[in-house]
Design a protein around this motif. Structure first.
Motif, short mmCIF file in Angstrom:
data_model
loop_
_atom_site.label_atom_id
_atom_site.label_comp_id
_atom_site.label_asym_id
_atom_site.label_seq_id
_atom_site.Cartn_x
_atom_site.Cartn_y
_atom_site.Cartn_z
N UNK A 1 11.15 76.43 -50.79
CA UNK A 1 11.17 76.05 -49.04
C UNK A 1 12.74 75.59 -49.23
N UNK A 2 12.71 74.66 -50.12
CA UNK A 2 14.02 73.58 -49.93
C UNK A 2 15.39 74.36 -50.79
N UNK A 3 15.04 75.34 -50.98
CA UNK A 3 16.03 76.70 -51.70
C UNK A 3 15.77 77.39 -50.68
N UNK A 4 15.02 77.32 -49.52
CA UNK A 4 15.51 78.31 -48.09
C UNK A 4 16.30 77.40 -47.36
N UNK A 5 16.26 76.47 -47.46
CA UNK A 5 16.18 75.42 -46.48
C UNK A 5 15.54 75.50 -45.32
N UNK A 6 13.97 75.26 -45.39
CA UNK A 6 13.52 75.52 -44.82
C UNK A 6 12.69 74.06 -44.05
N UNK A 7 13.09 73.85 -42.27
CA UNK A 7 13.04 72.39 -41.82
C UNK A 7 11.15 72.10 -42.19
N UNK A 8 10.99 70.67 -42.40
CA UNK A 8 9.74 70.18 -42.09
C UNK A 8 8.63 70.86 -43.36
N UNK A 9 9.67 71.43 -44.51
CA UNK A 9 8.49 71.38 -45.05
C UNK A 9 7.80 70.01 -46.62
N UNK A 10 8.09 69.35 -46.23
CA UNK A 10 7.76 67.85 -46.81
C UNK A 10 7.19 66.81 -46.34
N UNK A 11 6.28 67.97 -44.80
CA UNK A 11 5.25 67.34 -44.27
C UNK A 11 4.40 68.38 -44.54
N UNK A 12 4.36 69.35 -45.54
CA UNK A 12 3.69 71.05 -45.67
C UNK A 12 2.67 70.68 -46.53
N UNK A 13 1.25 71.40 -46.46
CA UNK A 13 0.51 71.38 -47.26
C UNK A 13 0.43 72.78 -48.11
N UNK A 14 0.21 72.90 -49.07
CA UNK A 14 0.55 74.38 -50.18
C UNK A 14 -0.09 75.50 -49.16
N UNK A 15 -0.79 75.76 -48.45
CA UNK A 15 -0.95 76.70 -47.42
C UNK A 15 0.32 76.67 -46.13
N UNK A 16 0.73 75.69 -45.62
CA UNK A 16 1.56 75.50 -44.91
C UNK A 16 2.89 76.19 -45.11
N UNK A 17 3.31 75.59 -47.33
CA UNK A 17 4.15 76.35 -47.44
C UNK A 17 4.56 77.63 -47.63
N UNK A 18 3.70 78.44 -47.65
CA UNK A 18 3.70 79.53 -48.26
C UNK A 18 3.39 80.82 -47.10
N UNK A 19 2.93 80.08 -46.42
CA UNK A 19 2.90 80.98 -44.97
C UNK A 19 4.24 80.63 -43.73
N UNK A 20 5.25 79.59 -44.19
CA UNK A 20 6.49 79.60 -43.37
C UNK A 20 7.40 80.27 -44.39
N UNK A 21 7.00 80.57 -46.11
CA UNK A 21 8.06 81.53 -47.05
C UNK A 21 7.01 82.97 -46.24
N UNK A 22 6.44 83.02 -46.04
CA UNK A 22 6.19 84.31 -45.99
C UNK A 22 5.21 85.43 -47.40
N UNK A 23 4.82 84.38 -48.28
CA UNK A 23 3.88 85.06 -48.45
C UNK A 23 2.09 84.92 -48.18
#
Length: 108
Positions: A86-108
């Motif tokens: 997420x950091x590599x893709x520059x996704x905003x709000x990543x620091x407050x996301x849990x694992x599931x939210x990160x996965x969803x934001x990354x399209x997994x």
């Protein structure tokens, strides 16, 4: 070593035990590793009277399996791995996301 073991298995036991000790295992742990390894090889070659199904019917050795059975289920990437992506893709709000939210934001 079990009574009646062949000289080959005795040599194998000593070799595995010495190798384990060189890798830093304690004497008792090295003996356990060696005994389990030799017993499995004896089972595969039909030298033992009793053997587990896994010991006799495994198609590959542990090193050939490459950890196939080392975990109970595939959990996918860790939260840290997802966060790094997420950091590599520059996704905003990543620091407050849990694992599931990160996965969803990354399209997994």
């Amino acid at each position: 070593m079990p009574q009646g073991s062949s000289k080959k298995r005795e040599r194998q036991y000593e070799h595995v035990k010495d190798s384990a000790k060189k890798r830093g295992a304690s004497e008792s742990r090295a003996k356990e590793i060696a005994a389990r390894t030799v017993n499995k090889e004896r089972a595969r070659s039909g030298e033992s009277k009793q053997a587990s199904k896994t010991s006799t019917q495994d198609k590959k050795s542990a090193s050939q399996r490459g950890g196939e059975r080392s975990h109970s289920g595939s959990q996918g990437p860790t939260k840290d791995q997802l966060y790094a992506e997420a950091k590599k893709r520059n996704i905003e709000g990543r620091s407050s996301m849990n694992k599931q939210q990160l996965a969803k934001a990354l399209g997994r």
